[in-house]
Design a protein around this motif. Sequence first.
Motif, PDB file in Angstrom:
ATOM      1  N   ALA A  33      -1.338  -4.103  -3.457  1.00 20.25           N
ATOM      2  CA  ALA A  33      -2.358  -4.727  -4.292  1.00 20.25           C
ATOM      3  C   ALA A  33      -1.714  -5.245  -5.573  1.00 20.25           C
ATOM      4  CB  ALA A  33      -3.446  -3.716  -4.635  1.00 20.25           C
ATOM      5  N   CYS A  34      -2.224  -6.380  -6.057  1.00 19.55           N
ATOM      6  CA  CYS A  34      -1.722  -6.894  -7.321  1.00 19.55           C
ATOM      7  C   CYS A  34      -2.484  -6.219  -8.467  1.00 19.55           C
ATOM      8  CB  CYS A  34      -1.868  -8.406  -7.393  1.00 19.55           C
ATOM      9  SG  CYS A  34      -3.563  -8.971  -7.275  1.00 19.55           S
ATOM     10  N   VAL A  35      -1.984  -6.408  -9.661  1.00 25.90           N
ATOM     11  CA  VAL A  35      -2.571  -5.735 -10.812  1.00 25.90           C
ATOM     12  C   VAL A  35      -4.032  -6.143 -11.006  1.00 25.90           C
ATOM     13  CG1 VAL A  35      -2.357  -5.355 -13.285  1.00 25.90           C
ATOM     14  CG2 VAL A  35      -0.317  -5.583 -11.893  1.00 25.90           C
ATOM     15  N   CYS A  36      -4.352  -7.388 -10.699  1.00 24.69           N
ATOM     16  CA  CYS A  36      -5.739  -7.825 -10.912  1.00 24.69           C
ATOM     17  C   CYS A  36      -6.691  -7.109  -9.951  1.00 24.69           C
ATOM     18  CB  CYS A  36      -5.863  -9.338 -10.803  1.00 24.69           C
ATOM     19  SG  CYS A  36      -5.409 -10.014  -9.204  1.00 24.69           S
ATOM     20  N   HIS A  37      -6.208  -6.792  -8.727  1.00 26.59           N
ATOM     21  CA  HIS A  37      -7.001  -5.952  -7.826  1.00 26.59           C
ATOM     22  C   HIS A  37      -7.337  -4.625  -8.515  1.00 26.59           C
ATOM     23  CE1 HIS A  37      -5.742  -8.512  -4.530  1.00 26.59           C
ATOM     24  NE2 HIS A  37      -6.465  -7.823  -3.674  1.00 26.59           N
ATOM     25  N   VAL A  62       6.263   3.776  -7.005  1.00 24.90           N
ATOM     26  CA  VAL A  62       5.791   2.466  -6.541  1.00 24.90           C
ATOM     27  C   VAL A  62       6.843   1.404  -6.870  1.00 24.90           C
ATOM     28  CG1 VAL A  62       3.386   3.114  -6.984  1.00 24.90           C
ATOM     29  CG2 VAL A  62       4.659   1.831  -8.707  1.00 24.90           C
ATOM     30  N   GLU A  63       6.701   0.281  -6.176  1.00 26.37           N
ATOM     31  CA  GLU A  63       7.543  -0.877  -6.478  1.00 26.37           C
ATOM     32  C   GLU A  63       6.654  -2.103  -6.465  1.00 26.37           C
ATOM     33  OE1 GLU A  63      10.729  -1.442  -3.784  1.00 26.37           O
ATOM     34  OE2 GLU A  63      11.924   0.218  -4.619  1.00 26.37           O
ATOM     35  N   GLY A  64       7.020  -3.071  -7.298  1.00 20.61           N
ATOM     36  CA  GLY A  64       6.245  -4.308  -7.321  1.00 20.61           C
ATOM     37  C   GLY A  64       7.125  -5.482  -6.931  1.00 20.61           C
ATOM     38  N   LEU A  69       2.370 -15.975  -9.657  1.00 18.00           N
ATOM     39  CA  LEU A  69       1.925 -15.321 -10.885  1.00 18.00           C
ATOM     40  C   LEU A  69       1.635 -13.840 -10.685  1.00 18.00           C
ATOM     41  CD1 LEU A  69      -0.466 -17.812 -12.702  1.00 18.00           C
ATOM     42  CD2 LEU A  69       1.772 -17.003 -13.413  1.00 18.00           C
ATOM     43  N   ASN A  70       1.379 -13.457  -9.449  1.00 19.84           N
ATOM     44  CA  ASN A  70       0.947 -12.085  -9.206  1.00 19.84           C
ATOM     45  C   ASN A  70       2.107 -11.184  -8.796  1.00 19.84           C
ATOM     46  OD1 ASN A  70      -2.112 -12.616  -9.277  1.00 19.84           O
ATOM     47  ND2 ASN A  70      -1.316 -14.144  -7.856  1.00 19.84           N
ATOM     48  N   ILE A  71       1.952  -9.903  -9.112  1.00 23.63           N
ATOM     49  CA  ILE A  71       2.932  -8.906  -8.697  1.00 23.63           C
ATOM     50  C   ILE A  71       2.217  -7.894  -7.815  1.00 23.63           C
ATOM     51  CG2 ILE A  71       4.499  -7.103  -9.454  1.00 23.63           C
ATOM     52  CD1 ILE A  71       4.993  -8.621 -11.972  1.00 23.63           C
ATOM     53  N   TYR A  72       2.699  -7.766  -6.587  1.00 25.67           N
ATOM     54  CA  TYR A  72       2.053  -6.870  -5.632  1.00 25.67           C
ATOM     55  C   TYR A  72       2.788  -5.551  -5.581  1.00 25.67           C
ATOM     56  CZ  TYR A  72      -0.800 -10.770  -4.218  1.00 25.67           C
ATOM     57  OH  TYR A  72      -1.695 -11.803  -4.236  1.00 25.67           O
ATOM     58  N   TYR A  73       2.035  -4.489  -5.793  1.00 29.50           N
ATOM     59  CA  TYR A  73       2.612  -3.147  -5.807  1.00 29.50           C
ATOM     60  C   TYR A  73       2.376  -2.425  -4.493  1.00 29.50           C
ATOM     61  CZ  TYR A  73       3.828  -3.149 -10.732  1.00 29.50           C
ATOM     62  OH  TYR A  73       4.416  -3.416 -11.939  1.00 29.50           O
ATOM     63  N   HIS A  74       3.326  -1.549  -4.162  1.00 32.98           N
ATOM     64  CA  HIS A  74       3.140  -0.686  -2.988  1.00 32.98           C
ATOM     65  C   HIS A  74       3.875   0.628  -3.214  1.00 32.98           C
ATOM     66  CE1 HIS A  74       7.257  -1.589  -1.389  1.00 32.98           C
ATOM     67  NE2 HIS A  74       7.086  -2.610  -2.183  1.00 32.98           N
ATOM     68  N   ILE A  75       3.487   1.639  -2.455  1.00 30.83           N
ATOM     69  CA  ILE A  75       4.063   2.981  -2.608  1.00 30.83           C
ATOM     70  C   ILE A  75       5.366   3.074  -1.820  1.00 30.83           C
ATOM     71  CG2 ILE A  75       3.688   5.446  -2.205  1.00 30.83           C
ATOM     72  CD1 ILE A  75       0.732   5.000  -2.514  1.00 30.83           C
ATOM     73  N   VAL A  76       6.385   3.681  -2.435  1.00 26.57           N
ATOM     74  CA  VAL A  76       7.677   3.799  -1.755  1.00 26.57           C
ATOM     75  C   VAL A  76       8.147   5.243  -1.650  1.00 26.57           C
ATOM     76  CG1 VAL A  76       8.499   1.501  -2.379  1.00 26.57           C
ATOM     77  CG2 VAL A  76       8.896   3.417  -3.932  1.00 26.57           C
ATOM     78  N   ASP A  77       7.284   6.188  -2.030  1.00 28.81           N
ATOM     79  CA  ASP A  77       7.682   7.596  -2.005  1.00 28.81           C
ATOM     80  C   ASP A  77       6.851   8.354  -0.974  1.00 28.81           C
ATOM     81  OD1 ASP A  77       7.951  10.368  -2.512  1.00 28.81           O
ATOM     82  OD2 ASP A  77       8.587   9.959  -4.560  1.00 28.81           O
ATOM     83  N   ASP A  78       7.525   8.801   0.092  1.00 28.92           N
ATOM     84  CA  ASP A  78       6.803   9.452   1.183  1.00 28.92           C
ATOM     85  C   ASP A  78       6.243  10.814   0.788  1.00 28.92           C
ATOM     86  OD1 ASP A  78       7.149   7.362   2.846  1.00 28.92           O
ATOM     87  OD2 ASP A  78       8.903   8.177   3.889  1.00 28.92           O
ATOM     88  N   SER A 104      -4.426 -14.290  -2.603  1.00 28.40           N
ATOM     89  CA  SER A 104      -4.668 -13.658  -1.306  1.00 28.40           C
ATOM     90  C   SER A 104      -6.132 -13.282  -1.140  1.00 28.40           C
ATOM     91  CB  SER A 104      -3.773 -12.432  -1.131  1.00 28.40           C
ATOM     92  OG  SER A 104      -4.034 -11.471  -2.126  1.00 28.40           O
ATOM     93  N   CYS A 105      -6.821 -13.024  -2.243  1.00 29.28           N
ATOM     94  CA  CYS A 105      -8.258 -12.761  -2.157  1.00 29.28           C
ATOM     95  C   CYS A 105      -9.022 -14.056  -1.919  1.00 29.28           C
ATOM     96  CB  CYS A 105      -8.763 -12.104  -3.447  1.00 29.28           C
ATOM     97  SG  CYS A 105      -8.530 -10.317  -3.467  1.00 29.28           S
TER      98      CYS A 105
END
Lengths: 108, 108
Positions: A33-37, A62-64, A69-78, A104-105
Amino acid sequence: MESISYKEAAAVFQLLSHPVRLHILDELRRGEACVCHLQTILQRPQAYVSQHLRVLRAAAVVEGQRNGLNIYYHIVDDRVLRLLAELLGPAQDARSVPICPCPSCAGD
Amino acid sequence: MESISYKEAAAVFQLLSHPVRLHILDELRRGEACVCHLQTILQRPQAYVSQHLRVLRAAAVVEGQRNGLNIYYHIVDDRVLRLLAELLGPAQDARSVPICPCPSCAGD
DNA sequence: ATATTTCATGCAGTGCGATGAATATAGTGT
DNA sequence: ACACTATATTCATCGCACTGCATGAAATAT
């Protein structure tokens, strides 16, 4: 796996000890999800969300990745994913409805 | 089974976010222990250990039962046991050597 | 280059947790 | 009743995390 010290383990739990960070991570479990989400979902000022993202980023939870313009973040730690599942239950289904004005929205 | 709020979940993680409390809980995973055990193992002042035990007691994570002069604590929260196992690995074997001058250590 | 959008950073105030010192309580033995 | 031991509580200090506000930086478009 190498054994983890109490200090290191405490630092991991510390990351998860804030409701806003938990909410962020729970959303990211459903997909990137991006920060605006996150801003829309949490109903919090952008700078506030960004501060918590910085904490999670600094801890390599997390990593972005930038996309225009948008930065999408996701979890990288199991480990974090497993801890979340243990206490919050399994992740919800992926989002399907647009929640913010990012490309994307907008289906753009 | 009821779903837990982010605030409540954060409070649980908060309890585990301190190295001394983690050490205490990890010891209690091996079996019940009186305060003098913990004091000896942690190498910390009694009042300090007691303060952290109060936090864990107030959150209903541990319980103590009096036996003469000593109070033996044990873990009563299964979620916490699972979270500890997730991050610290399985519990160590039960203690066998005496570590403090309490009756059960003295073999009395 | 300017403007606009998206996100990050810096700074300041405030409150809460961590730790230590001193004291209080409960149980045991004389 | 008194002394002693084990544990709890109260109080006071200190540092750090939280939060808000203002500003900065990157990408895009005109």
